[in-house]
Write a protein that holds these residues in place. Structure first.
Motif, PDB file in Angstrom:
ATOM      1  N   SER A 274       9.142  34.498   3.258  1.00 43.42           N
ATOM      2  CA  SER A 274       9.957  33.944   4.347  1.00 43.42           C
ATOM      3  C   SER A 274      10.364  32.525   3.976  1.00 43.42           C
ATOM      4  O   SER A 274       9.572  31.771   3.407  1.00 43.42           O
ATOM      5  CB  SER A 274       9.153  33.919   5.653  1.00 43.42           C
ATOM      6  OG  SER A 274       9.671  32.928   6.531  1.00 43.42           O
TER       7      SER A 274
ATOM      8  N   SER B 230      10.931  29.691   5.989  1.00 43.33           N
ATOM      9  CA  SER B 230      10.653  29.376   7.393  1.00 43.33           C
ATOM     10  C   SER B 230      11.120  27.969   7.748  1.00 43.33           C
ATOM     11  O   SER B 230      11.448  27.162   6.873  1.00 43.33           O
ATOM     12  CB  SER B 230       9.144  29.463   7.643  1.00 43.33           C
ATOM     13  OG  SER B 230       8.652  30.735   7.330  1.00 43.33           O
TER      14      SER B 230
ATOM     15  N   ASN C 212       9.470  32.160  11.523  1.00 39.52           N
ATOM     16  CA  ASN C 212       9.329  32.833  10.232  1.00 39.52           C
ATOM     17  C   ASN C 212      10.360  33.933  10.013  1.00 39.52           C
ATOM     18  O   ASN C 212      10.848  34.118   8.899  1.00 39.52           O
ATOM     19  CB  ASN C 212       7.931  33.447  10.091  1.00 39.52           C
ATOM     20  CG  ASN C 212       6.813  32.462  10.350  1.00 39.52           C
ATOM     21  OD1 ASN C 212       6.095  32.565  11.328  1.00 39.52           O
ATOM     22  ND2 ASN C 212       6.678  31.475   9.484  1.00 39.52           N
ATOM     23  N   THR C 213      10.653  34.704  11.066  1.00 37.90           N
ATOM     24  CA  THR C 213      11.644  35.779  10.919  1.00 37.90           C
ATOM     25  C   THR C 213      12.450  35.878  12.217  1.00 37.90           C
ATOM     26  O   THR C 213      12.015  35.409  13.270  1.00 37.90           O
ATOM     27  CB  THR C 213      10.981  37.159  10.667  1.00 37.90           C
ATOM     28  OG1 THR C 213      10.348  37.602  11.864  1.00 37.90           O
ATOM     29  CG2 THR C 213       9.979  37.129   9.546  1.00 37.90           C
TER      30      THR C 213
ATOM     31  N   PRO D 124      13.643  42.492   9.556  1.00 32.03           N
ATOM     32  CA  PRO D 124      13.983  41.132  10.005  1.00 32.03           C
ATOM     33  C   PRO D 124      14.731  40.321   8.958  1.00 32.03           C
ATOM     34  O   PRO D 124      14.642  40.599   7.756  1.00 32.03           O
ATOM     35  CB  PRO D 124      12.608  40.520  10.261  1.00 32.03           C
ATOM     36  CG  PRO D 124      11.691  41.246   9.332  1.00 32.03           C
ATOM     37  CD  PRO D 124      12.217  42.630   9.217  1.00 32.03           C
ATOM     38  N   ASN D 125      15.444  39.307   9.438  1.00 26.45           N
ATOM     39  CA  ASN D 125      15.989  38.280   8.545  1.00 26.45           C
ATOM     40  C   ASN D 125      14.851  37.301   8.269  1.00 26.45           C
ATOM     41  O   ASN D 125      14.274  36.729   9.201  1.00 26.45           O
ATOM     42  CB  ASN D 125      17.161  37.558   9.231  1.00 26.45           C
ATOM     43  CG  ASN D 125      17.586  36.329   8.442  1.00 26.45           C
ATOM     44  OD1 ASN D 125      17.387  36.271   7.218  1.00 26.45           O
ATOM     45  ND2 ASN D 125      18.159  35.351   9.127  1.00 26.45           N
ATOM     46  N   THR D 126      14.506  37.138   7.002  1.00 23.34           N
ATOM     47  CA  THR D 126      13.365  36.270   6.665  1.00 23.34           C
ATOM     48  C   THR D 126      13.829  34.914   6.131  1.00 23.34           C
ATOM     49  O   THR D 126      13.000  34.091   5.770  1.00 23.34           O
ATOM     50  CB  THR D 126      12.448  36.944   5.618  1.00 23.34           C
ATOM     51  OG1 THR D 126      13.223  37.228   4.462  1.00 23.34           O
ATOM     52  CG2 THR D 126      11.828  38.216   6.165  1.00 23.34           C
TER      53      THR D 126
ATOM     54  N   ASP E 266       4.798  39.592  10.848  1.00 25.97           N
ATOM     55  CA  ASP E 266       5.816  40.432  10.208  1.00 25.97           C
ATOM     56  C   ASP E 266       5.239  41.765   9.723  1.00 25.97           C
ATOM     57  O   ASP E 266       5.045  41.975   8.517  1.00 25.97           O
ATOM     58  CB  ASP E 266       6.465  39.676   9.040  1.00 25.97           C
ATOM     59  CG  ASP E 266       7.673  40.438   8.495  1.00 25.97           C
ATOM     60  OD1 ASP E 266       7.962  41.535   9.007  1.00 25.97           O
ATOM     61  OD2 ASP E 266       8.317  39.937   7.551  1.00 25.97           O
TER      62      ASP E 266
END
Ligand SMILES: Cc1cc2nc3c(=O)[nH]c(=O)nc-3n(C[C@H](O)[C@H](O)[C@H](O)COP(=O)(O)OP(=O)(O)OC[C@H]3O[C@@H](n4cnc5c(N)ncnc54)[C@H](O)[C@@H]3O)c2cc1C
Length: 538
Positions: free
Chosen positions: A194, A196, A242-243, A250-252, A373
């Motif tokens: 990720s 983040s 984070n996501t 998910p979009n990380t 996640d």
């Protein structure tokens, strides 16, 4: 070009570098900390200090100051929960009360204190003990040879260039460690999962939090996954994201397109309301990975802290693992620099700490997958290990530890069950000395200690002889002698020895060897374990 000479150079003056300098200074070793920023951390980042970390800070006489500061900053014994939105309330509870059910294993409690408040305390203590800390000083390169390490420095204010020459160097220069790269040590483990962000914001959250005992709040909703951390008086906080988007896919990569406007939307989605006025103060970007360094040592360079291992903050293990690294290393460097042990002792650092780094990183990853996640696949993670085992129960194996057979090879065990098994942290027992209560852990810190049962006269005699013949500094602690008392009478049981047995404890509070009784007592046996624990080859 001016050249500074100092026994140990520390690159990086944040949590781990400052801890290293204070611990070395406590052992009488002068260390120079070089930090490229102009002061200690400005962002809160780490806050959860485990019991083990607090035991280490207790040995630096910092426990009280940290607890007082923590009481000003955090709800004490705060819990760790999950919400869909803060307004919506808890959907899962990970920890109800930070210290519930664990007070028996240590004289210390878990504490929340953010890095930005902890580092000034560490720096002040390090300086009091004799360490030097230089800010706005960047290490631009290092060169190692057979007698020492030379670091090239640049003063970021004046541009002046200088050199520092030392016998050893500790790289505590963070996840992107330039020193680690320069000495050619790679990382292994799970590459970043990720990109983040941490969003620092101001908002009046008092009505939402004043009757909730929450310190860390995971957020899990269809828009985003991450976590809040709250400090008193609840008019500011941070949200780590984070996501985002569909939890199954998910979009990380949150960091690439982050703007204050997007950050504001993330905070509103996590709070569960757009009506709460929020001011974004700053946004930090970071990568979540779970990796550890392939090696922790070249001949004279040691890698510690985030330079040696990176892990997601889930569980709060990263900074704690780093403080433990340098606690393991400081007494060894001190003994070698004083000529009391050969350089071979230093190789036990990597042997002992690498498995712990890998364990902590994997366990932080498991928590990340389970809490944040799940699309990463819980079935591809290591099974969840109890927090206490990770915090207090990690096991060392090296040439300096006389492991007992049969050795199950486990990297961790429950601190309630390890009972002074060699390679584990010596257990905590409340004792008394001349009417004052102390923990058995307070006996450790400077020298090796032979902790003996009340009838271990034979072992004590051999230990005294061996220590004077081999010129190895050793303290002997025995209930009934020199004012030391074991009022509950459970020292022998908790160390799994008979009254005539003994345990050899290192300056870092880890057990190097144990004799359960006097059956094998001999001068030769005592001399042999003392020599081995000091890395001396015969
Ligand atoms: C949101 C968040 C929450 C977290 N919460 C926790 C928690 O609750 N508990 C926990 O244990 N951990 C936590 N962590 C992890 C923790 O912050 C890190 O593990 C810790 O900061 C590592 O400390 P360090 O000193 O090794 O590295 P860093 O803090 O990265 O410090 C490295 C220092 O080296 C300096 N430096 C780098 N290169 C040079 C150079 N060439 N010359 C001079 N100086 C240099 C840098 O300026 C920096 O100050 C959290 C992390 C994040 C992001």
């Amino acid at each position: 070009m001016s050249v500074i000479e100092v026994p140990v150079t520390i690159v990086g003056g944040s949590l781990v570098g400052l801890s290293a300098s204070a611990l070395l200074a406590r052992h009488g070793v002068r260390a120079l900390v070089l930090e490229r920023h102009s002061g200690t951390a400005i962002h809160p980042r780490a806050a959860h200090a485990t019991q083990r970390t607090m035991e280490i800070f207790r040995s630096l006489d910092l426990e009280t100051a940290i607890r007082e500061r923590s009481a000003e900053q955090f709800i004490q014994d705060g819990g760790v929960v999950e919400v869909e939105t803060l307004i919506g309330g808890a959907t899962r509870q990970f920890i109800a009360d930070l210290n519930a059910g664990i007070r028996d294993v240590s004289p210390c409690e878990r504490v929340f204190l953010s890095q930005s408040s902890l580092e000034p305390l560490l720096m002040e203590r390090a300086r009091e003990l004799g360490a030097e800390v230089r800010f706005s000083t960047e290490v631009t390169s290092i060169e190692e040879d057979s007698t020492g390490v030379t670091a090239l420095l640049r003063d970021r204010e004046s541009g002046a260039v200088s050199r520092v020459r030392s016998q050893y160097l500790i790289a505590a220069d963070g996840a992107h460690s330039g020193v680690r790269r320069q000495v050619g040590i790679g990382m292994q483990g799970r590459s970043p999962f990720s990109r983040s962000v941490t969003i620092y914001f101001r908002a009046d959250l008092r009505s939402l939090l004043c009757d909730r005992k929450w310190a860390v709040v995971y957020v899990n909703n269809p828009r985003l996954r991450g976590f809040f951390r709250f400090e008193k008086p609840f008019d500011s906080a941070f949200l780590a994201v984070n996501t985002e988007g569909d939890a199954a896919h998910p979009n990380t990569d949150i960091a690439t397109d982050i703007t204050p406007e997007r950050a504001l939307r993330f905070v509103a989605h996590a709070l569960g309301s757009e009506a709460i006025p929020v001011t974004i103060e700053s946004i930090m970007q970071w990568e979540a990975a779970a990796q550890s360094a392939e090696r922790l040592q070249t001949r004279r360079v040691f890698i510690a802290g985030d330079a040696a291992h990176t892990m997601p903050p889930t569980g709060g293990f990263g900074g704690n693992t780093g403080v433990q690294d340098v606690h393991n290393l400081a007494w060894k460097l001190a003994q070698v620099l004083r000529g009391e042990a050969p350089a071979a002792l230093l190789s036990t650092y990597e042997a002992e700490r690498r498995p712990v780094a890998a364990l902590s990183a994997e366990q932080a990853y498991t928590r990340y997958v389970l809490r944040t996640d799940p699309s990463l696949g819980p079935e591809r993670c290591a099974p969840l290990v109890n927090d206490l085992n990770i915090e207090l129960g990690y096991v060392y194996r090296s040439d300096g530890i006389v492991s007992e057979e049969p050795d199950d090879g486990a990297t961790h065990s429950s601190p309630r069950e390890s009972r002074a098994r060699p390679g584990t942290r010596a257990p905590h027992v409340w004792l008394e000395r001349r009417g004052c209560r102390l923990s058995s852990l307070d006996l450790y810190g400077s020298r090796f200690v032979l902790l003996a049962g009340p009838r271990a006269d034979e072992w004590c005699r051999y230990a005294r002889d061996a220590s004077s013949e081999e010129r190895i500094a050793l303290d002997i602690a025995r209930p009934g002698a020199e004012g030391l008392e074991d009022p509950a009478g459970n020292l022998s049981e908790l160390h799994m020895i008979e009254p005539n047995g003994c345990v050899l404890v290192r300056p870092d509070g880890f057990v190097a060897w144990r004799a359960r009784n006097a059956q094998t007592a001999s001068a030769a046996a005592m001399r042999s374990v003392l020599i081995r624990a000091h890395g001396i080859a015969r």
